[in-house]
Design an enzyme around this catalytic site. Structure first.
Site, PDB file in Angstrom:
ATOM      1  N   THR A  88      45.616 102.748   8.383  1.00 24.09           N
ATOM      2  CA  THR A  88      47.012 102.934   8.777  1.00 24.09           C
ATOM      3  C   THR A  88      47.776 101.614   8.813  1.00 24.09           C
ATOM      4  O   THR A  88      47.182 100.551   9.051  1.00 24.09           O
ATOM      5  CB  THR A  88      47.057 103.577  10.182  1.00 24.09           C
ATOM      6  OG1 THR A  88      48.394 103.603  10.644  1.00 24.09           O
ATOM      7  CG2 THR A  88      46.223 102.793  11.196  1.00 24.09           C
ATOM      8  N   ASP A  89      49.095 101.700   8.642  1.00 27.30           N
ATOM      9  CA  ASP A  89      49.935 100.489   8.771  1.00 27.30           C
ATOM     10  C   ASP A  89      50.035 100.032  10.227  1.00 27.30           C
ATOM     11  O   ASP A  89      50.480  98.914  10.500  1.00 27.30           O
ATOM     12  CB  ASP A  89      51.335 100.736   8.194  1.00 27.30           C
ATOM     13  CG  ASP A  89      52.109 101.864   8.869  1.00 27.30           C
ATOM     14  OD1 ASP A  89      51.565 102.532   9.773  1.00 27.30           O
ATOM     15  OD2 ASP A  89      53.283 102.071   8.491  1.00 27.30           O
ATOM     16  N   GLU A  90      49.611 100.900  11.176  1.00 25.49           N
ATOM     17  CA  GLU A  90      49.753 100.536  12.593  1.00 25.49           C
ATOM     18  C   GLU A  90      48.867  99.349  12.984  1.00 25.49           C
ATOM     19  O   GLU A  90      49.069  98.739  14.028  1.00 25.49           O
ATOM     20  CB  GLU A  90      49.465 101.738  13.492  1.00 25.49           C
ATOM     21  CG  GLU A  90      50.428 102.872  13.221  1.00 25.49           C
ATOM     22  CD  GLU A  90      50.478 103.924  14.320  1.00 25.49           C
ATOM     23  OE1 GLU A  90      49.906 103.707  15.393  1.00 25.49           O
ATOM     24  OE2 GLU A  90      51.118 104.961  14.083  1.00 25.49           O
ATOM     25  N   TYR A 104      44.768 103.746  19.585  1.00 24.22           N
ATOM     26  CA  TYR A 104      44.548 104.279  18.221  1.00 24.22           C
ATOM     27  C   TYR A 104      44.542 103.145  17.202  1.00 24.22           C
ATOM     28  O   TYR A 104      43.597 103.001  16.415  1.00 24.22           O
ATOM     29  CB  TYR A 104      45.644 105.302  17.873  1.00 24.22           C
ATOM     30  CG  TYR A 104      45.711 105.599  16.384  1.00 24.22           C
ATOM     31  CD1 TYR A 104      44.694 106.308  15.748  1.00 24.22           C
ATOM     32  CD2 TYR A 104      46.795 105.165  15.610  1.00 24.22           C
ATOM     33  CE1 TYR A 104      44.748 106.561  14.381  1.00 24.22           C
ATOM     34  CE2 TYR A 104      46.853 105.423  14.249  1.00 24.22           C
ATOM     35  CZ  TYR A 104      45.822 106.118  13.637  1.00 24.22           C
ATOM     36  OH  TYR A 104      45.872 106.362  12.282  1.00 24.22           O
ATOM     37  N   LYS A 118      41.523 101.665  14.740  1.00 22.83           N
ATOM     38  CA  LYS A 118      41.584 101.631  13.273  1.00 22.83           C
ATOM     39  C   LYS A 118      41.449 100.188  12.772  1.00 22.83           C
ATOM     40  O   LYS A 118      40.795  99.930  11.756  1.00 22.83           O
ATOM     41  CB  LYS A 118      42.898 102.245  12.767  1.00 22.83           C
ATOM     42  CG  LYS A 118      43.047 103.737  12.992  1.00 22.83           C
ATOM     43  CD  LYS A 118      42.040 104.598  12.242  1.00 22.83           C
ATOM     44  CE  LYS A 118      42.252 104.645  10.753  1.00 22.83           C
ATOM     45  NZ  LYS A 118      41.375 105.640  10.091  1.00 22.83           N
TER      46      LYS A 118
HETATM   47  P1  NAD Z   1      44.041 114.579  11.268  1.00 21.53           P
HETATM   48  O1  NAD Z   1      43.938 114.339  12.729  1.00 21.53           O
HETATM   49  O2  NAD Z   1      44.953 115.639  10.758  1.00 21.53           O
HETATM   50  O3  NAD Z   1      42.585 114.928  10.674  1.00 21.53           O
HETATM   51  C1  NAD Z   1      41.431 114.236  11.071  1.00 21.53           C
HETATM   52  C2  NAD Z   1      40.237 115.063  10.635  1.00 21.53           C
HETATM   53  O4  NAD Z   1      39.049 114.355  11.030  1.00 21.53           O
HETATM   54  C3  NAD Z   1      40.157 116.442  11.295  1.00 21.53           C
HETATM   55  O5  NAD Z   1      39.869 117.423  10.316  1.00 21.53           O
HETATM   56  C4  NAD Z   1      39.021 116.324  12.292  1.00 21.53           C
HETATM   57  O6  NAD Z   1      38.318 117.534  12.514  1.00 21.53           O
HETATM   58  C5  NAD Z   1      38.147 115.281  11.620  1.00 21.53           C
HETATM   59  N1  NAD Z   1      37.299 114.563  12.589  1.00 21.53           N
HETATM   60  C6  NAD Z   1      37.682 114.000  13.757  1.00 21.53           C
HETATM   61  N2  NAD Z   1      36.614 113.449  14.382  1.00 21.53           N
HETATM   62  C7  NAD Z   1      35.540 113.650  13.563  1.00 21.53           C
HETATM   63  C8  NAD Z   1      34.170 113.307  13.649  1.00 21.53           C
HETATM   64  N3  NAD Z   1      33.681 112.656  14.710  1.00 21.53           N
HETATM   65  N4  NAD Z   1      33.360 113.647  12.624  1.00 21.53           N
HETATM   66  C9  NAD Z   1      33.855 114.317  11.548  1.00 21.53           C
HETATM   67  N5  NAD Z   1      35.131 114.695  11.440  1.00 21.53           N
HETATM   68  C10 NAD Z   1      35.975 114.360  12.425  1.00 21.53           C
HETATM   69  O7  NAD Z   1      44.362 113.176  10.632  1.00 21.53           O
HETATM   70  P2  NAD Z   1      45.289 112.796   9.382  1.00 21.53           P
HETATM   71  O8  NAD Z   1      46.670 112.651   9.844  1.00 21.53           O
HETATM   72  O9  NAD Z   1      44.963 113.696   8.265  1.00 21.53           O
HETATM   73  O10 NAD Z   1      44.717 111.330   9.066  1.00 21.53           O
HETATM   74  C11 NAD Z   1      43.576 111.161   8.241  1.00 21.53           C
HETATM   75  C12 NAD Z   1      43.249 109.686   8.154  1.00 21.53           C
HETATM   76  O11 NAD Z   1      44.349 108.977   7.616  1.00 21.53           O
HETATM   77  C13 NAD Z   1      42.928 109.045   9.499  1.00 21.53           C
HETATM   78  O12 NAD Z   1      41.882 108.129   9.309  1.00 21.53           O
HETATM   79  C14 NAD Z   1      44.208 108.334   9.878  1.00 21.53           C
HETATM   80  O13 NAD Z   1      43.940 107.201  10.674  1.00 21.53           O
HETATM   81  C15 NAD Z   1      44.739 107.945   8.516  1.00 21.53           C
HETATM   82  N6  NAD Z   1      46.201 107.833   8.410  1.00 21.53           N
HETATM   83  C16 NAD Z   1      47.004 108.856   8.822  1.00 21.53           C
HETATM   84  C17 NAD Z   1      48.384 108.750   8.650  1.00 21.53           C
HETATM   85  C18 NAD Z   1      49.330 109.859   9.056  1.00 21.53           C
HETATM   86  O14 NAD Z   1      50.543 109.673   8.981  1.00 21.53           O
HETATM   87  N7  NAD Z   1      48.856 111.022   9.475  1.00 21.53           N
HETATM   88  C19 NAD Z   1      48.928 107.609   8.070  1.00 21.53           C
HETATM   89  C20 NAD Z   1      48.053 106.581   7.673  1.00 21.53           C
HETATM   90  C21 NAD Z   1      46.701 106.714   7.835  1.00 21.53           C
HETATM   91  O1  DAU Z   2      52.137 104.862  10.709  1.00 21.14           O
HETATM   92  C1  DAU Z   2      51.043 105.675  10.410  1.00 21.14           C
HETATM   93  C2  DAU Z   2      50.670 106.521  11.608  1.00 21.14           C
HETATM   94  O2  DAU Z   2      51.677 107.518  11.716  1.00 21.14           O
HETATM   95  C3  DAU Z   2      49.298 107.165  11.479  1.00 21.14           C
HETATM   96  O3  DAU Z   2      48.322 106.152  11.436  1.00 21.14           O
HETATM   97  C4  DAU Z   2      49.036 108.104  12.662  1.00 21.14           C
HETATM   98  O4  DAU Z   2      47.792 108.754  12.485  1.00 21.14           O
HETATM   99  C5  DAU Z   2      50.141 109.131  12.702  1.00 21.14           C
HETATM  100  O5  DAU Z   2      49.963 109.968  13.829  1.00 21.14           O
HETATM  101  C6  DAU Z   2      51.506 108.452  12.772  1.00 21.14           C
HETATM  102  O6  DAU Z   2      51.685 107.791  14.035  1.00 21.14           O
HETATM  103  P1  DAU Z   2      53.075 107.857  14.832  1.00 21.14           P
HETATM  104  O7  DAU Z   2      52.840 107.598  16.251  1.00 21.14           O
HETATM  105  O8  DAU Z   2      54.117 107.033  14.134  1.00 21.14           O
HETATM  106  O9  DAU Z   2      53.464 109.418  14.572  1.00 21.14           O
HETATM  107  P2  DAU Z   2      54.083 110.538  15.531  1.00 21.14           P
HETATM  108  O10 DAU Z   2      54.399 111.716  14.665  1.00 21.14           O
HETATM  109  O11 DAU Z   2      53.257 110.761  16.740  1.00 21.14           O
HETATM  110  O12 DAU Z   2      55.446 109.867  15.992  1.00 21.14           O
HETATM  111  C7  DAU Z   2      56.429 109.436  15.054  1.00 21.14           C
HETATM  112  C8  DAU Z   2      57.559 108.781  15.833  1.00 21.14           C
HETATM  113  O13 DAU Z   2      58.246 109.788  16.590  1.00 21.14           O
HETATM  114  C9  DAU Z   2      57.090 107.756  16.859  1.00 21.14           C
HETATM  115  O14 DAU Z   2      58.051 106.715  16.953  1.00 21.14           O
HETATM  116  C10 DAU Z   2      57.056 108.536  18.174  1.00 21.14           C
HETATM  117  C11 DAU Z   2      58.190 109.523  18.004  1.00 21.14           C
HETATM  118  N1  DAU Z   2      58.020 110.825  18.665  1.00 21.14           N
HETATM  119  C12 DAU Z   2      56.846 111.509  18.464  1.00 21.14           C
HETATM  120  C13 DAU Z   2      56.636 112.738  19.056  1.00 21.14           C
HETATM  121  C14 DAU Z   2      55.342 113.488  18.840  1.00 21.14           C
HETATM  122  C15 DAU Z   2      59.032 111.369  19.442  1.00 21.14           C
HETATM  123  O15 DAU Z   2      60.110 110.753  19.606  1.00 21.14           O
HETATM  124  N2  DAU Z   2      58.841 112.587  20.025  1.00 21.14           N
HETATM  125  C16 DAU Z   2      57.673 113.301  19.865  1.00 21.14           C
HETATM  126  O16 DAU Z   2      57.551 114.415  20.438  1.00 21.14           O
END
Ligand code: NAD
Ligand code: DAU
Length: 352
Positions: free
Chosen positions: A133-135, A158, A162
């Site tokens: 992630t970019d975080e 989180y 990562k």
């Molecule tokens: P998600 O939470 O939707 O999915 C995560 C999956 O991992 C789920 O299917 C869950 O069952 C599985 N999982 C969790 N713990 C596990 C374990 N111990 N063993 C096996 N499986 C397990 O997540 P996502 O949003 O699809 O993100 C996927 C990956 O991409 C993550 O590594 C996250 O850090 C990264 N990522 C997400 C975003 C985003 O915006 N969602 C952005 C950048 C990077």
């Molecule tokens: O940047 C990549 C990341 O983006 C991934 O690594 C994470 O897995 C993914 O969950 C996401 O993280 P964020 O915290 O940015 O996503 P989230 O959807 O939780 O929140 C997006 C923005 O919106 C953040 O600034 C918090 C705000 N927010 C979120 C929720 C759930 C609100 O204002 N209200 C809300 O109810």
């Protein structure tokens, strides 16, 4: 005859993982794709019903923190590559319960690295891809972008977990020579996202005429990427990325949260046939997320120049497609919010 390439995708029942599994199963009929997922609350096999019967696809229920199970899995399948997405992914949950993030994101990643190291011989032709992630880069001010050279500065449990796993993946490359690539991506959006994340939560609340909780002043900025564009970037990095390298992936699509929510409200009013402004009235400013990062923005020049990847879906189009998908798939949404989706594994994979 040469062995069919076999790829382990971890976390393939989650949001991004399910899009990646679908892409790989459909695009590479000559590969075998093994989807390993623990099916936590975030894992949903109903995301994959369209490809679950494909002959080049196998689902394995398993936990990356179970070292014995991971060693057996590697022994059984002789994977050529791993694309590792399994993680605890929601920042708010990491604030209320950091421990599961340490266990899965850090310990689980090391257990997978150990299994790859133990079973991959001299590593030739192998690849371990960590999806991150970019975080990990922390928070930006009003200007500037994260590049691959930006120093790590994670600020939530989180992002710290990562960042830690990124460091460990690199350490296995430098210390043992394990062939790795890493990508760090911005916020994904699109179909099949668990409705705890900003956009599906807001869509579901608008649909149900419930308040739209915007954290703090709503001026926090994220760079949004259509999830299928992320899946195609992962495909390219997996196949064409240079060993040991990191690639930043982003949408070049920055929005302040409040502007994004306003735009979504207007799209939803149109799609639901409600008078203009109806959904905006649901917006409620609520207590801020502790330690909330102000702004993320990705400089994706490297992946563009070196691998030729660019996002294909633009913001307005992506937002409309997202809202329309959730409205067309209210049954999926309702099965997720009711918890009914969690019975799917037993019904489909463990019939009595
Ligand atoms: P998600 O939470 O939707 O999915 C995560 C999956 O991992 C789920 O299917 C869950 O069952 C599985 N999982 C969790 N713990 C596990 C374990 N111990 N063993 C096996 N499986 C397990 O997540 P996502 O949003 O699809 O993100 C996927 C990956 O991409 C993550 O590594 C996250 O850090 C990264 N990522 C997400 C975003 C985003 O915006 N969602 C952005 C950048 C990077
Ligand atoms: O940047 C990549 C990341 O983006 C991934 O690594 C994470 O897995 C993914 O969950 C996401 O993280 P964020 O915290 O940015 O996503 P989230 O959807 O939780 O929140 C997006 C923005 O919106 C953040 O600034 C918090 C705000 N927010 C979120 C929720 C759930 C609100 O204002 N209200 C809300 O109810």
């Amino acid at each position: 005859m040469a062995k069919q390439p076999t790829i382990l995708i971890t976390g393939g029942a989650g949001f991004i993982g399910s899009h990646l599994v679908r892409l790989m199963v459909n695009k590479y009929p000559g590969y075998h794709i093994v989807n390993l997922d623990a099916l936590t609350y975030a894992g949903n096999l109903e995301n994959l019903t369209d490809i679950e019967a494909a002959p080049n696809y196998t689902f394995v229920k398993g936990d990356i923190t179970d070292a014995q199970q991971m060693q057996s899995l590697f022994a059984e399948w002789s994977f050529d590559g791993v694309i590792h997405l399994a993680a605890e992914s929601h920042v708010d949950r990491s604030i209320s319960n950091p421990m599961s993030f340490i266990e899965t994101n850090i310990v689980g990643t090391v257990i997978l690295l150990n299994a790859a190291r133990a079973h991959w011989g001299d590593f030739s032709g192998k690849r371990f891809y960590h999806v991150s992630t970019d975080e990990v880069y922390g928070s930006l001010g009003e200007t500037g972008f994260f590049t691959e050279d930006t120093a790590y500065d994670p600020r939530s449990p989180y992002s710290a977990s990562k960042a830690s796993s990124d460091h460990l993946v690199r350490a296995y490359h430098h210390t043992y020579g394990l062939p790795i690539v890493i990508s760090n991506c911005s916020n994904n959006y699109g179909p099949y996202q668990f409705p705890e994340k900003l956009l599906p939560l807001m869509i579901n609340n608008i649909r149900n005429n419930k308040p739209l909780p915007v954290y703090g002043d709503g001026q926090y900025t994220r760079d949004w990427l259509w999830v299928e564009d992320h899946a195609s970037a992962i495909d390219q990095v997996y196949h064409q990325g240079q060993d040991g390298q990191t690639y930043n992936i982003g949408g070049n699509n920055e929005w302040k949260n409040i502007d994004l929510v306003h735009q979504l409200c207007d799209v939803m009013d149109q799609l639901l046939g409600r008078p203009d402004g109806t959904s905006r009235e649901l917006i409620t400013f609520v207590k801020d997320r502790p330690g909330h990062d102000r702004r993320y923005a990705i400089d994706a020049t490297k992946i563009k120049n070196e691998l030729g990847w660019e996002p294909a879906v633009q913001a307005e189009e992506g937002l409309r497609k997202t809202a329309a998908w959730y409205l067309a798939n209210t049954e999926w949404l309702e099965r997720v919010t009711s918890g009914a989706y969690q019975a799917y594994y037993d019904k489909q994979y463990q019939p009595q």
